[in-house]
Design a protein around this motif. Structure first.
Motif, PDB file in Angstrom:
ATOM      1  N   ILE A 185      38.018  49.314  38.584  1.00 48.45           N
ATOM      2  CA  ILE A 185      39.209  50.168  38.549  1.00 48.45           C
ATOM      3  C   ILE A 185      40.410  49.415  39.135  1.00 48.45           C
ATOM      4  O   ILE A 185      40.285  48.740  40.154  1.00 48.45           O
ATOM      5  CB  ILE A 185      38.965  51.472  39.342  1.00 48.45           C
ATOM      6  CG1 ILE A 185      37.730  52.181  38.784  1.00 48.45           C
ATOM      7  CG2 ILE A 185      40.172  52.392  39.285  1.00 48.45           C
ATOM      8  CD1 ILE A 185      37.810  52.520  37.309  1.00 48.45           C
ATOM      9  N   PRO A 186      41.592  49.514  38.498  1.00 52.38           N
ATOM     10  CA  PRO A 186      42.774  48.789  38.997  1.00 52.38           C
ATOM     11  C   PRO A 186      43.175  49.235  40.405  1.00 52.38           C
ATOM     12  O   PRO A 186      42.957  50.380  40.801  1.00 52.38           O
ATOM     13  CB  PRO A 186      43.872  49.167  37.989  1.00 52.38           C
ATOM     14  CG  PRO A 186      43.161  49.690  36.797  1.00 52.38           C
ATOM     15  CD  PRO A 186      41.886  50.284  37.285  1.00 52.38           C
ATOM     16  N   ARG A 187      43.773  48.311  41.133  1.00 47.28           N
ATOM     17  CA  ARG A 187      44.371  48.669  42.417  1.00 47.28           C
ATOM     18  C   ARG A 187      45.580  49.553  42.171  1.00 47.28           C
ATOM     19  O   ARG A 187      46.164  49.553  41.090  1.00 47.28           O
ATOM     20  CB  ARG A 187      44.816  47.406  43.174  1.00 47.28           C
ATOM     21  CG  ARG A 187      43.708  46.419  43.463  1.00 47.28           C
ATOM     22  CD  ARG A 187      44.164  45.391  44.499  1.00 47.28           C
ATOM     23  NE  ARG A 187      45.469  44.816  44.201  1.00 47.28           N
ATOM     24  CZ  ARG A 187      45.660  43.639  43.613  1.00 47.28           C
ATOM     25  NH1 ARG A 187      44.621  42.927  43.234  1.00 47.28           N
ATOM     26  NH2 ARG A 187      46.882  43.189  43.396  1.00 47.28           N
TER      27      ARG A 187
ATOM     28  N   THR B 211      31.522  38.136  44.801  1.00 47.18           N
ATOM     29  CA  THR B 211      31.698  39.577  44.585  1.00 47.18           C
ATOM     30  C   THR B 211      31.205  40.013  43.207  1.00 47.18           C
ATOM     31  O   THR B 211      31.070  41.221  42.959  1.00 47.18           O
ATOM     32  CB  THR B 211      33.180  39.986  44.729  1.00 47.18           C
ATOM     33  OG1 THR B 211      33.955  39.319  43.716  1.00 47.18           O
ATOM     34  CG2 THR B 211      33.711  39.611  46.116  1.00 47.18           C
ATOM     35  N   LEU B 212      30.960  39.051  42.308  1.00 51.87           N
ATOM     36  CA  LEU B 212      30.404  39.396  40.994  1.00 51.87           C
ATOM     37  C   LEU B 212      28.906  39.607  41.157  1.00 51.87           C
ATOM     38  O   LEU B 212      28.093  38.747  40.798  1.00 51.87           O
ATOM     39  CB  LEU B 212      30.692  38.292  39.983  1.00 51.87           C
ATOM     40  CG  LEU B 212      31.890  38.475  39.057  1.00 51.87           C
ATOM     41  CD1 LEU B 212      31.981  37.333  38.063  1.00 51.87           C
ATOM     42  CD2 LEU B 212      31.827  39.810  38.322  1.00 51.87           C
ATOM     43  N   ALA B 213      28.554  40.757  41.709  1.00 54.28           N
ATOM     44  CA  ALA B 213      27.157  41.042  42.001  1.00 54.28           C
ATOM     45  C   ALA B 213      26.944  42.545  42.028  1.00 54.28           C
ATOM     46  O   ALA B 213      27.870  43.302  42.351  1.00 54.28           O
ATOM     47  CB  ALA B 213      26.772  40.430  43.351  1.00 54.28           C
ATOM     48  N   PRO B 214      25.750  43.006  41.700  1.00 53.06           N
ATOM     49  CA  PRO B 214      25.448  44.434  41.825  1.00 53.06           C
ATOM     50  C   PRO B 214      25.725  44.912  43.246  1.00 53.06           C
ATOM     51  O   PRO B 214      25.354  44.249  44.212  1.00 53.06           O
ATOM     52  CB  PRO B 214      23.951  44.502  41.497  1.00 53.06           C
ATOM     53  CG  PRO B 214      23.695  43.306  40.635  1.00 53.06           C
ATOM     54  CD  PRO B 214      24.606  42.239  41.163  1.00 53.06           C
TER      55      PRO B 214
ATOM     56  N   LEU C 251      35.925  40.446  33.459  1.00 47.18           N
ATOM     57  CA  LEU C 251      37.359  40.149  33.361  1.00 47.18           C
ATOM     58  C   LEU C 251      38.161  41.184  34.146  1.00 47.18           C
ATOM     59  O   LEU C 251      39.091  40.839  34.886  1.00 47.18           O
ATOM     60  CB  LEU C 251      37.770  40.119  31.895  1.00 47.18           C
ATOM     61  CG  LEU C 251      39.228  39.809  31.552  1.00 47.18           C
ATOM     62  CD1 LEU C 251      39.305  39.156  30.184  1.00 47.18           C
ATOM     63  CD2 LEU C 251      40.116  41.052  31.556  1.00 47.18           C
ATOM     64  N   LEU C 252      37.816  42.460  34.009  1.00 46.18           N
ATOM     65  CA  LEU C 252      38.520  43.522  34.727  1.00 46.18           C
ATOM     66  C   LEU C 252      38.253  43.436  36.230  1.00 46.18           C
ATOM     67  O   LEU C 252      39.139  43.719  37.042  1.00 46.18           O
ATOM     68  CB  LEU C 252      38.107  44.886  34.182  1.00 46.18           C
ATOM     69  CG  LEU C 252      38.566  45.180  32.752  1.00 46.18           C
ATOM     70  CD1 LEU C 252      37.944  46.472  32.235  1.00 46.18           C
ATOM     71  CD2 LEU C 252      40.085  45.264  32.673  1.00 46.18           C
ATOM     72  N   HIS C 253      37.059  43.049  36.607  1.00 48.09           N
ATOM     73  CA  HIS C 253      36.735  42.820  38.011  1.00 48.09           C
ATOM     74  C   HIS C 253      37.661  41.744  38.590  1.00 48.09           C
ATOM     75  O   HIS C 253      38.233  41.913  39.675  1.00 48.09           O
ATOM     76  CB  HIS C 253      35.269  42.385  38.125  1.00 48.09           C
ATOM     77  CG  HIS C 253      34.832  42.027  39.511  1.00 48.09           C
ATOM     78  ND1 HIS C 253      34.337  42.954  40.405  1.00 48.09           N
ATOM     79  CD2 HIS C 253      34.801  40.832  40.161  1.00 48.09           C
ATOM     80  CE1 HIS C 253      34.016  42.351  41.538  1.00 48.09           C
ATOM     81  NE2 HIS C 253      34.283  41.058  41.411  1.00 48.09           N
ATOM     82  N   GLU C 254      37.829  40.658  37.861  1.00 50.46           N
ATOM     83  CA  GLU C 254      38.713  39.576  38.314  1.00 50.46           C
ATOM     84  C   GLU C 254      40.163  40.052  38.412  1.00 50.46           C
ATOM     85  O   GLU C 254      40.874  39.716  39.364  1.00 50.46           O
ATOM     86  CB  GLU C 254      38.604  38.389  37.353  1.00 50.46           C
ATOM     87  CG  GLU C 254      37.258  37.692  37.378  1.00 50.46           C
ATOM     88  CD  GLU C 254      37.031  36.790  36.188  1.00 50.46           C
ATOM     89  OE1 GLU C 254      36.009  36.100  36.165  1.00 50.46           O
ATOM     90  OE2 GLU C 254      37.874  36.780  35.259  1.00 50.46           O
TER      91      GLU C 254
ATOM     92  N   LYS D 211      36.733  29.796  35.792  1.00 54.15           N
ATOM     93  CA  LYS D 211      36.890  29.938  37.239  1.00 54.15           C
ATOM     94  C   LYS D 211      38.351  29.973  37.655  1.00 54.15           C
ATOM     95  O   LYS D 211      39.163  29.151  37.242  1.00 54.15           O
ATOM     96  CB  LYS D 211      36.190  28.777  37.947  1.00 54.15           C
ATOM     97  CG  LYS D 211      36.171  28.918  39.463  1.00 54.15           C
ATOM     98  CD  LYS D 211      35.340  27.819  40.090  1.00 54.15           C
ATOM     99  CE  LYS D 211      35.256  28.003  41.596  1.00 54.15           C
ATOM    100  NZ  LYS D 211      34.410  26.960  42.218  1.00 54.15           N
ATOM    101  N   TYR D 212      38.680  30.957  38.510  1.00 54.41           N
ATOM    102  CA  TYR D 212      39.992  31.039  39.149  1.00 54.41           C
ATOM    103  C   TYR D 212      39.845  30.630  40.610  1.00 54.41           C
ATOM    104  O   TYR D 212      38.902  31.052  41.290  1.00 54.41           O
ATOM    105  CB  TYR D 212      40.537  32.470  39.070  1.00 54.41           C
ATOM    106  CG  TYR D 212      40.854  32.932  37.669  1.00 54.41           C
ATOM    107  CD1 TYR D 212      41.944  32.424  36.973  1.00 54.41           C
ATOM    108  CD2 TYR D 212      40.048  33.887  37.040  1.00 54.41           C
ATOM    109  CE1 TYR D 212      42.236  32.853  35.686  1.00 54.41           C
ATOM    110  CE2 TYR D 212      40.328  34.319  35.750  1.00 54.41           C
ATOM    111  CZ  TYR D 212      41.427  33.794  35.084  1.00 54.41           C
ATOM    112  OH  TYR D 212      41.699  34.208  33.805  1.00 54.41           O
ATOM    113  N   THR D 213      40.781  29.839  41.097  1.00 55.56           N
ATOM    114  CA  THR D 213      40.678  29.344  42.471  1.00 55.56           C
ATOM    115  C   THR D 213      40.801  30.464  43.496  1.00 55.56           C
ATOM    116  O   THR D 213      40.264  30.358  44.603  1.00 55.56           O
ATOM    117  CB  THR D 213      41.773  28.291  42.736  1.00 55.56           C
ATOM    118  OG1 THR D 213      43.065  28.865  42.432  1.00 55.56           O
ATOM    119  CG2 THR D 213      41.579  27.060  41.855  1.00 55.56           C
TER     120      THR D 213
END
Length: 288
Positions: free
Chosen positions: A244-246, A235-238, A171-174, A227-229
């Protein structure tokens, strides 16, 4: 139904020290008729996947409205002493129309600044619950005053922390990829960083870091059910995890954490910089 989320980490697994505004409950998709060949991920096309997800949402709405709401209302009415003010209503702010709001009687006359004096019972059937286990829960008041309530513990089925860790991380990655023009929820989100920090401190991160099969399974699930468009799920990969936030988001995260710090956290509360430092260290180790 299966207990999940931050409250399960606190009450069920004793891994975090914070209060919460909501209780997350997963309604089993199989019980609603969406398992096996009828599961959304088994649909033959994107259009059929979308159609099944819409049907799943409607089935969960009916389950909450026709079964869970009246049953819970009846149970509370039976247990609640007469004369005390309370209510159990649908949450009009929930776009999925699957949440209930329990307004409870309180002995505190002053309303907190951050926490609302209502419990949101958030339900849905999109989440997975594997792995899960049975845990024992008891009220905080029973933990403090052992002889006050007698035997007040009970067992519930709860998602295990290893899954909750990756769901919060993803979720934080997204969120770190969310475009500036997309509406962001600025209140209550910083709890995910606090929860990750505590799970790292308790060794859960070390447990999940090498389980790439679980990581892949949860990532694939998000691609279908959450899923978000605008999101590139490759990018959800090792090697590519970004927790970390932008910089353009950082002020909002700090403000939210500060607001939660006053009313939601208890015990030894880390600073937001310490939280981010620990999460960043895990991110770098995992990606390496």
């Amino acid at each position: 139904m299966t207990f999940k989320g931050g409250t399960s980490l606190s009450k069920g697994w004793k891994l975090i020290e914070r209060f919460s505004e909501d209780i997350d409950i997963v309604i089993d998709r199989g019980a609603l008729g969406f398992k096996g060949d009828h599961a959304p991920e088994q649909a033959p096309s994107k259009k059929q996947t979308r159609k099944r997800l819409d049907s799943l949402k409607e089935a969960a709405q009916r389950c909450v409205e026709e079964k869970i709401h009246p049953a819970l209302y009846s149970a509370i009415k039976t247990e609640m002493p007469s004369g005390l003010p309370w209510s159990l209503d649908r949450d009009s702010d929930d776009p999925d129309n699957q949440s209930l709001l329990f307004s409870y009687p309180t002995v505190f006359p002053d309303h907190p600044e951050y926490l609302r004096q209502v419990v949101k019972i958030e339900m849905g059937a999109r989440s997975d619950t594997d792995p899960s286990a049975e845990v024992e829960i008891e009220p905080i008041i029973a933990e403090v005053f052992e002889n006050l309530l007698g035997n007040s513990s009970f067992k519930v089925r709860s998602v295990q922390p290893v899954r909750t860790f990756w769901e919060k991380a993803m979720l934080l990655h997204e969120e770190s990829y969310k475009p500036a023009d997309k509406k962001r929820r600025k209140r209550g989100m910083a709890r995910h960083y606090y929860d990750l920090y505590q799970l790292i401190q308790h060794g859960v991160a070390k447990e999940v870091a090498g389980d790439h099969e679980l990581f892949k399974r949860i990532a694939e699930h998000r691609k279908v059910y959450f899923k978000y468009t605008w999101m590139n799920y490759e990018t959800l990969a090792p090697g590519q995890l970004r927790l970390i936030p932008r910089e353009d988001q950082m002020a909002d995260w700090r403000s939210d954490y500060s607001g939660m710090h006053r009313e939601m956290f208890y015990g030894d509360v880390p600073s937001f910089d310490d939280v981010l430092g620990t999460v960043k260290a895990f991110q770098e180790q995992f990606n390496a």
